[in-house]
Write a protein that holds these residues in place. Structure first.
Motif, PDB file in Angstrom:
ATOM      1  N   THR A 179      -4.240   3.424  -3.262  1.00 30.88           N
ATOM      2  CA  THR A 179      -3.062   3.139  -4.311  1.00 30.88           C
ATOM      3  C   THR A 179      -2.298   2.282  -3.749  1.00 30.88           C
ATOM      4  N   LEU A 180      -1.762   1.006  -4.567  1.00 33.01           N
ATOM      5  CA  LEU A 180      -0.751   0.297  -4.576  1.00 33.01           C
ATOM      6  C   LEU A 180       0.657   0.534  -5.121  1.00 33.01           C
ATOM      7  N   VAL A 181       1.498   0.489  -4.641  1.00 32.97           N
ATOM      8  CA  VAL A 181       2.836   0.701  -4.978  1.00 32.97           C
ATOM      9  C   VAL A 181       3.704  -0.506  -5.613  1.00 32.97           C
ATOM     10  N   ALA A 182       4.626  -0.517  -6.453  1.00 35.75           N
ATOM     11  CA  ALA A 182       5.539  -1.282  -6.769  1.00 35.75           C
ATOM     12  C   ALA A 182       7.015  -0.684  -6.290  1.00 35.75           C
ATOM     13  N   ASP A 183       7.630  -1.419  -5.336  1.00 33.25           N
ATOM     14  CA  ASP A 183       8.632  -0.782  -4.549  1.00 33.25           C
ATOM     15  C   ASP A 183       9.870  -1.613  -4.749  1.00 33.25           C
ATOM     16  N   THR A 184      10.894  -1.096  -5.374  1.00 38.14           N
ATOM     17  CA  THR A 184      12.309  -1.811  -5.643  1.00 38.14           C
ATOM     18  C   THR A 184      13.091  -1.779  -4.192  1.00 38.14           C
ATOM     19  N   PRO A 187       0.658  -1.062   0.012  1.00 34.88           N
ATOM     20  CA  PRO A 187      -0.083   0.022   0.051  1.00 34.88           C
ATOM     21  C   PRO A 187       0.798   1.453  -0.052  1.00 34.88           C
ATOM     22  N   ALA A 188       0.437   2.343  -0.740  1.00 35.69           N
ATOM     23  CA  ALA A 188       1.100   3.485  -0.635  1.00 35.69           C
ATOM     24  C   ALA A 188       1.084   4.210   0.821  1.00 35.69           C
ATOM     25  N   ARG A 189       2.333   4.975   1.025  1.00 35.04           N
ATOM     26  CA  ARG A 189       2.539   5.717   2.030  1.00 35.04           C
ATOM     27  C   ARG A 189       2.659   7.274   1.890  1.00 35.04           C
ATOM     28  N   ASP A 190       2.570   7.908   3.001  1.00 36.17           N
ATOM     29  CA  ASP A 190       2.795   9.472   2.919  1.00 36.17           C
ATOM     30  C   ASP A 190       3.878   9.911   2.041  1.00 36.17           C
ATOM     31  N   GLU A 191       5.135   9.051   2.200  1.00 36.45           N
ATOM     32  CA  GLU A 191       6.387   9.406   1.563  1.00 36.45           C
ATOM     33  C   GLU A 191       6.383   9.151   0.328  1.00 36.45           C
TER      34      GLU A 191
END
Ligand SMILES: CC(C)(COP(=O)(O)OP(=O)(O)OC[C@H]1O[C@@H](n2cnc3c(N)ncnc32)[C@H](O)[C@@H]1OP(=O)(O)O)[C@@H](O)C(=O)NCCC(=O)NCCS
Length: 158
Positions: free
Chosen positions: A53-58, A10-14
């Motif tokens: 929002t979902l994010v793809a984070d490396t 899940p997306a975060r504030d940063e």
């Protein structure tokens, strides 16, 4: 979830600024999403709805995101994109797998989206996840260069 090189979360504030910067970069391509330059990155970042929002984070970089806008009518509207250099590596699929589960958990009965009729990559991705074509909006989007582009409406019953 994800593979060794990225994870879906899940997306975060940063994430606000990186989400908006990535959105602006894909808008610069001018061929796959509705927005075209100039994008007001700071305004986008401030207005981002993180809990949809979902994010793809490396592990330092956001390389894709998917947004599900929940409507009062039981369906959710999807927007998504992946950074150009990360395409064809399973990021879009990983985002959609999590989003479909997420939508079910949130009680949605359907996911929908609009996609430019020439966007073969996105259409192939959605078909892979069993979205079906529900209609075509003819000459629907007027582009900055004056062209009028068709869009397909696609949907997935959950
Ligand atoms: C559409 C998009 C999100 C796909 O993300 P992606 O991370 O590249 O997708 P994946 O690597 O998970 O690919 C999944 C499937 O989609 C299809 N696909 C993806 N890119 C494709 C392409 N260029 N041509 C044909 N099929 C393609 C394939 O079926 C692929 O499965 P496969 O690799 O097993 O053949 C990405 O291309 C993108 O961000 N494009 C620009 C923004 C955009 O179009 N957003 C959607 C607007 S509606």
């Amino acid at each position: 979830m994800g593979d060794a090189s990225f994870a879906i979360r899940p997306a975060r504030d940063e994430d606000r600024l990186p989400l908006a910067v990535l959105f602006a970069a894909v808008a610069e391509e001018r061929d796959s999403i509705g927005a075209e330059p100039p994008v007001d990155v700071d305004a986008r970042a401030a207005a981002w709805i993180l809990d949809e929002t979902l994010v793809a984070d490396t592990g330092g970089e956001i390389v894709g995101w998917l947004h599900v806008a929940k409507t009062p009518f039981g369906f959710g509207e999807i927007g998504m994109l992946v950074a150009r250099e990360w395409r064809r590596r399973g990021v879009g699929s990983a985002l959609l797998i999590v989003a479909i589960e997420w939508a079910r958990e949130r009680g949605l009965h359907k996911l929908t989206l609009s996609v430019f009729a020439h966007n073969t990559a996105a259409i192939a991705l959605y078909r892979k996840f069993h979205f079906v074509e529900e209609g075509r909006r003819v000459k629907h989007f007027r582009r900055a260069n004056g062209e009028l582009w068709d869009a397909l409406e696609m949907g997935l019953l959950l």
